[in-house]
Enzyme design. Structure first.
Site, mmCIF file in Angstrom:
data_model
loop_
_atom_site.group_PDB
_atom_site.id
_atom_site.type_symbol
_atom_site.label_atom_id
_atom_site.label_comp_id
_atom_site.label_asym_id
_atom_site.label_seq_id
_atom_site.Cartn_x
_atom_site.Cartn_y
_atom_site.Cartn_z
ATOM 1 N N GLU A 5 -24.985 0.457 26.289
ATOM 2 C CA GLU A 5 -23.587 0.856 26.170
ATOM 3 C C GLU A 5 -23.605 2.381 26.111
ATOM 4 O OE1 GLU A 5 -20.582 2.329 25.038
ATOM 5 O OE2 GLU A 5 -20.608 1.278 23.109
ATOM 6 N N SER A 31 -26.177 8.114 24.712
ATOM 7 C CA SER A 31 -25.892 8.901 25.917
ATOM 8 C C SER A 31 -26.454 8.224 27.161
ATOM 9 C CB SER A 31 -26.500 10.297 25.776
ATOM 10 O OG SER A 31 -27.898 10.200 25.651
ATOM 11 N N THR A 32 -25.837 8.511 28.299
ATOM 12 C CA THR A 32 -26.295 7.958 29.573
ATOM 13 C C THR A 32 -27.710 8.451 29.883
ATOM 14 O OG1 THR A 32 -24.063 7.675 30.389
ATOM 15 C CG2 THR A 32 -25.773 7.919 32.053
ATOM 16 N N GLU A 33 -27.990 9.706 29.510
ATOM 17 C CA GLU A 33 -29.315 10.280 29.778
ATOM 18 C C GLU A 33 -30.420 9.472 29.080
ATOM 19 O OE1 GLU A 33 -29.422 14.167 28.193
ATOM 20 O OE2 GLU A 33 -31.483 14.532 28.860
ATOM 21 N N LYS A 42 -32.683 1.194 14.435
ATOM 22 C CA LYS A 42 -32.798 2.626 14.110
ATOM 23 C C LYS A 42 -31.416 3.271 14.143
ATOM 24 C CE LYS A 42 -33.369 6.441 16.352
ATOM 25 N NZ LYS A 42 -32.631 7.416 15.535
ATOM 26 N N CYS A 56 -17.000 6.715 22.792
ATOM 27 C CA CYS A 56 -17.466 6.542 24.176
ATOM 28 C C CYS A 56 -16.320 6.141 25.102
ATOM 29 C CB CYS A 56 -18.590 5.532 24.241
ATOM 30 S SG CYS A 56 -18.260 4.066 23.265
ATOM 31 N N GLU A 115 -18.674 14.017 29.964
ATOM 32 C CA GLU A 115 -18.250 13.555 28.648
ATOM 33 C C GLU A 115 -18.414 14.699 27.652
ATOM 34 O OE1 GLU A 115 -20.770 10.549 26.708
ATOM 35 O OE2 GLU A 115 -18.932 9.447 26.259
HETATM 36 P P1 NDP Z 1 -28.444 10.078 22.063
HETATM 37 O O1 NDP Z 1 -28.271 9.162 23.198
HETATM 38 O O2 NDP Z 1 -29.577 11.029 22.061
HETATM 39 O O3 NDP Z 1 -28.538 9.239 20.693
HETATM 40 C C1 NDP Z 1 -28.280 7.865 20.529
HETATM 41 C C2 NDP Z 1 -29.402 7.207 19.713
HETATM 42 O O4 NDP Z 1 -30.612 7.173 20.469
HETATM 43 C C3 NDP Z 1 -29.756 7.937 18.431
HETATM 44 O O5 NDP Z 1 -30.122 7.014 17.440
HETATM 45 C C4 NDP Z 1 -30.939 8.776 18.879
HETATM 46 O O6 NDP Z 1 -31.702 9.231 17.809
HETATM 47 C C5 NDP Z 1 -31.669 7.806 19.764
HETATM 48 N N1 NDP Z 1 -32.580 8.393 20.734
HETATM 49 C C6 NDP Z 1 -32.636 9.674 21.211
HETATM 50 N N2 NDP Z 1 -33.602 9.799 22.152
HETATM 51 C C7 NDP Z 1 -34.173 8.566 22.281
HETATM 52 C C8 NDP Z 1 -35.234 8.042 23.108
HETATM 53 N N3 NDP Z 1 -35.859 8.807 23.986
HETATM 54 N N4 NDP Z 1 -35.539 6.737 22.999
HETATM 55 C C9 NDP Z 1 -34.877 5.935 22.139
HETATM 56 N N5 NDP Z 1 -33.893 6.381 21.327
HETATM 57 C C10 NDP Z 1 -33.526 7.671 21.401
HETATM 58 O O7 NDP Z 1 -27.093 10.862 21.847
HETATM 59 P P2 NDP Z 1 -26.888 12.286 21.138
HETATM 60 O O8 NDP Z 1 -26.698 12.054 19.711
HETATM 61 O O9 NDP Z 1 -27.967 13.239 21.535
HETATM 62 O O10 NDP Z 1 -25.541 12.757 21.799
HETATM 63 C C11 NDP Z 1 -25.567 13.393 23.068
HETATM 64 C C12 NDP Z 1 -24.372 12.995 23.882
HETATM 65 O O11 NDP Z 1 -24.415 11.606 24.128
HETATM 66 C C13 NDP Z 1 -23.048 13.195 23.190
HETATM 67 O O12 NDP Z 1 -22.602 14.490 23.328
HETATM 68 C C14 NDP Z 1 -22.183 12.196 23.909
HETATM 69 O O13 NDP Z 1 -21.729 12.752 25.108
HETATM 70 C C15 NDP Z 1 -23.113 11.065 24.207
HETATM 71 N N6 NDP Z 1 -23.030 9.958 23.231
HETATM 72 C C16 NDP Z 1 -22.417 8.823 23.621
HETATM 73 C C17 NDP Z 1 -22.287 7.789 22.731
HETATM 74 C C18 NDP Z 1 -21.621 6.541 23.111
HETATM 75 O O14 NDP Z 1 -21.222 5.766 22.240
HETATM 76 N N7 NDP Z 1 -21.521 6.237 24.368
HETATM 77 C C19 NDP Z 1 -22.756 7.877 21.359
HETATM 78 C C20 NDP Z 1 -23.460 9.097 21.064
HETATM 79 C C21 NDP Z 1 -23.557 10.084 21.981
HETATM 80 P P3 NDP Z 1 -31.271 10.629 17.113
HETATM 81 O O15 NDP Z 1 -29.875 10.500 16.662
HETATM 82 O O16 NDP Z 1 -32.161 10.751 15.988
HETATM 83 O O17 NDP Z 1 -31.454 11.674 18.187
#
Ligand code: NDP
Length: 478
Positions: A258, A237-239, A184, A292, A389
Site C-alpha cells: 500500500e 513510500s513507493t520507492e 516493525k 496516502c 506526493e
Molecule cells: P518509508 O517508505 O521509508 O517508510 C515506511 C516504513 O518502511 C517505515 O517503517 C520505514 O522505517 C520502513 N523502511 C524504510 N526502508 C525500508 C527498507 N529498505 N525495507 C523495509 N522497510 C523499510 O517512508 P518515509 O517515512 O521515508 O517517508 C517518505 C515518503 O514516503 C513520504 O514523504 C511520503 O511521500 C511517503 N509515505 C507514504 C505513506 C503511505 O501511507 N503511502 C506512508 C509514509 C510515507 P523507518 O520509519 O524507520 O524509516
C-alpha cells in the site's frame, strides 16, 4: 490564527505513563536487543525526548521470526477460529478501554491533533479488531474455498502517519486467518505499537503470536528479507515498496503493498460549495496531509473556480494550528524534521516553477516541526507539485471545463489510490467513478474509512486490498 479566540483546552498527559526505555516484544516478553543499540523517539511538536527505544538488528529479527514460527506451529494455527476470535474481541475491548491513553500517546509521538487520534485513529483501530474477530470462525464462508488455510508468519512494516491504525489494519486480519506476525513500526512513531504489545499481554494472547521489533529502515529490510517469513505486508513510500517487491520477487513470499498517492478531488459547478469546501479541507489538511489517499490535487470546474477559491481561503483562515494535545487544534505538527524538509523543498519548487503560493496568516510555534496550510494556484499538470506526493498540508489547484477533461487530468498520475467527486448529479458520479483509475472513489465526501470496506491501489499505489472480506485474501493461502 482565525477569527475567534479560543481558550486553551489541553488534554491531560497524566493518563500516559511513559517508560524511560523500551525493549523489543518477542515471544510475549519485553527483551533487550542483542547488540544493545537504541534510538530516541521525540515529540514532533516540542522536540522533547519521549523515550529510548531499542533498535532491532538482524539477530533480533531472527529471534522474533523464530518465536512467531513456534507460536504458529504449536498454538495459533491449530486453534479453532472461535477461540482466536475470543482473543481478538478481547484486544478490541482493551483498545476501547485504553482509548484515551492511546490517543494521547499517539498525538504525543506523532504530532497529530488529539481530536483526530481520539475520534478517528483509535476508534477505527478498535473497529478493525472487532470486525476481523467476527471473521475468525467464518472463514469458510468468505469465498476462498471450504477450508482456507493461513500462510504462516507475516512480516509487516508500517509507516508513521497512522501508527496504531496501520498496526490494526495489518495485525487484525492476519491473526483472524490464523497467521502469526512480526511487525516493525516506523522509527519516529513506535510508542503505540509498544503499548499494543502490553495489550497483547493483558489479553493473554499466546506468546509469539504478535512480536514487535522497533528500528529504522535497516530493521525493516532485515524483516522483509528474512527467509522464515511467508508473507510481507508493507505500507509506505513507493520507492521502498519497489525495493521490497524486487526482494520478494524471487521468493515464495506473498506480498501486498500500500504505497503513495496523488489523489484528485474533483469539484463540479453544481456541487454544494460549503459541503465541498469541508471535503477539500478534510481531504488535504486532515492529519497535516500525511495521508496516502489525501486529496492533494484539487480539480475545480472553471465556471466556479473563483467562488470555490474564495470560500476555501475564508475557511482556511479559521483553522487553528498548534499544540496537538489541545482539543481545539485542527492542524498539528509535521511528523519529523526530514518530512518537514521535504515539504519545504517541494513547496519551493512549486514557486520556482511559477505556481502562486498562499497560506492564511498563521503564527508557527518556535520549537518543533511546523508547516502552515498552503494552497498553490496556477498549477499546471507538468509541475512537480502536481505530480509528486508532498505528504504535507499543501494543496495544488488545477481547473477543468468538461467531465472528460476532469477524468483525463485526474488519471494523469503514476498513482491510483483514491479520488473524490463533488456534484449534485448521481449519473455524473457513476460516469466519473467508472472512468477514474483509483482504488477508492468517494462521492460528495472524502477520507471516509470503515473496516468493512476494502482499501488499496492501482498502478504505483500498490497491490492487494486491506479491509473488508477482500482483506482476508492477503492472509490466506488462496
Ligand atoms: P518509508 O517508505 O521509508 O517508510 C515506511 C516504513 O518502511 C517505515 O517503517 C520505514 O522505517 C520502513 N523502511 C524504510 N526502508 C525500508 C527498507 N529498505 N525495507 C523495509 N522497510 C523499510 O517512508 P518515509 O517515512 O521515508 O517517508 C517518505 C515518503 O514516503 C513520504 O514523504 C511520503 O511521500 C511517503 N509515505 C507514504 C505513506 C503511505 O501511507 N503511502 C506512508 C509514509 C510515507 P523507518 O520509519 O524507520 O524509516
Amino acid at each position: 490564527m482565525g477569527k475567534f479566540e479560543y481558550a486553551p483546552a489541553p488534554e491531560s498527559r497524566a493518563v500516559v505513563s511513559l517508560r524511560e526505555s523500551y525493549g523489543l516484544f518477542i515471544g510475549g516478553e519485553f527483551t533487550p536487543g542483542v547488540d544493545g543499540r537504541g534510538f530516541k523517539t521525540i515529540s514532533p511538536a516540542t522536540e522533547e525526548v519521549l523515550a529510548e527505544v531499542t533498535e532491532a538488528g538482524p539477530a533480533d529479527v531472527d529471534r522474533a521470526v523464530t518465536a512467531a514460527r513456534r507460536a504458529y506451529e504449536h498454538t495459533w494455527a491449530l486453534m479453532p477460529g472461535t477461540e482466536r476470535a475470543k482473543y481478538l474481541f478481547r484486544i478490541a475491548r482493551i483498545v476501547q478501554e485504553k482509548a484515551r491513553e492511546l490517543a494521547v500517546l499517539e498525538s504525543l509521538d506523532n504530532g497529530k491533533p488529539i481530536r483526530e487520534s481520539r475520534d478517528v485513529d483509535i476508534p477505527l483501530a478498535a473497529a478493525h479488531f472487532f470486525y476481523y474477530a467476527g471473521w475468525a470462525d467464518k472463514l469458510e464462508y468468505a469465498g476462498y474455498g471450504p477450508a482456507p488455510r493461513p500462510l504462516g508468519v507475516a512480516g509487516q512494516v508500517i509507516p508513521w502517519n497512522f501508527p496504531l491504525l496501520m498496526l490494526a489494519w495489518k495485525i487484525a486480519p492476519a491473526l483472524a486467518c490464523g497467521n502469526t506476525v512480526v511487525l516493525k513500526p516506523a522509527e519516529t512513531t513506535p510508542l503505540t505499537a509498544l503499548a499494543f504489545a502490553e495489550i497483547c499481554r493483558q489479553a493473554d494472547l499466546p506468546p509469539g503470536v504478535v512480536n514487535i521489533v522497533t528500528g529504522a529502515g535497516e530493521t525493516g529490510r532485515a524483516l522483509v528479507t528474512h527467509p522464515g517469513i511467508d508473507k510481507v505486508a508493507f505500507t509506505g513510500s513507493t520507492e521502498v515498496g519497489k525495493e521490497i517487491a524486487r526482494a520478494c520477487a524471487p521468493t515464495r513470499k506473498k506480498l501486498t503493498l500500500e504505497l503513495g498517492g496523488k489523489a484528485a478531488n474533483i469539484v463540479f459547478e453544481d456541487a454544494p460549495v460549503d459541503q465541498a469546501i469541508e471535503g477539500i479541507v478534510n481531504g488535504i489538511f486532515f492529519n497535516q496531509g500525511h495521508v496516502c489517499c489525501a486529496g492533494s490535487r484539487l480539480l475545480v470546474q472553471e465556471s466556479v473556480y473563483s467562488e470555490v477559491l474564495a470560500a476555501l481561503r475564508r475557511r482556511l483562515e479559521t483553522l487553528r494550528l498548534g499544540d496537538p494535545l489541545d482539543k481545539n487544534t485542527d492542524v498539528g505538527a509535521i511528523n519529523s524534521a526530514s518530512q518537514l524538509a521535504k515539504i519545504r523543498e517541494l513547496s519551493q519548487v512549486g514557486e520556482a516553477e511559477g505556481a502562486q503560493r498562499w497560506s492564511p496568516p498563521c503564527d508557527l510555534p518556535v520549537k518543533g516541526f511546523w508547516f502552515p496550510p498552503t494552497v498553490f494556484t496556477g498549477v499546471s499538470q507538468a509541475h512537480r507539485i502536481a505530480r509528486e506526493e508532498i505528504f504535507g498540508p499543501v494543496l495544488s489547484v488545477l481547473t477543468f471545463r468538461t467531465p472528460a477533461e476532469a477524468v483525463e487530468k485526474a488519471n494523469n498520475t503514476p498513482y491510483g489510490l483514491s479520488a473524490g467527486i463533488w456534484t449534485d448529479k448521481g449519473s455524473l458520479i457513476l460516469w466519473m467513478a467508472s472512468r477514474l483509475r483509483a482504488g477508492v472513489v468517494w462521492a460528495n465526501t472524502f477520507n471516509k474509512f470503515d473496516p468493512t470496506s476494502p482499501f488499496g491501489g492501482y498502478k504505483e499505489s500498490g497491490y492487494g486490498r486491506e479491509g473488508g472480506r477482500h482483506g482476508l485474501e492477503a492472509y490466506l493461502d488462496v
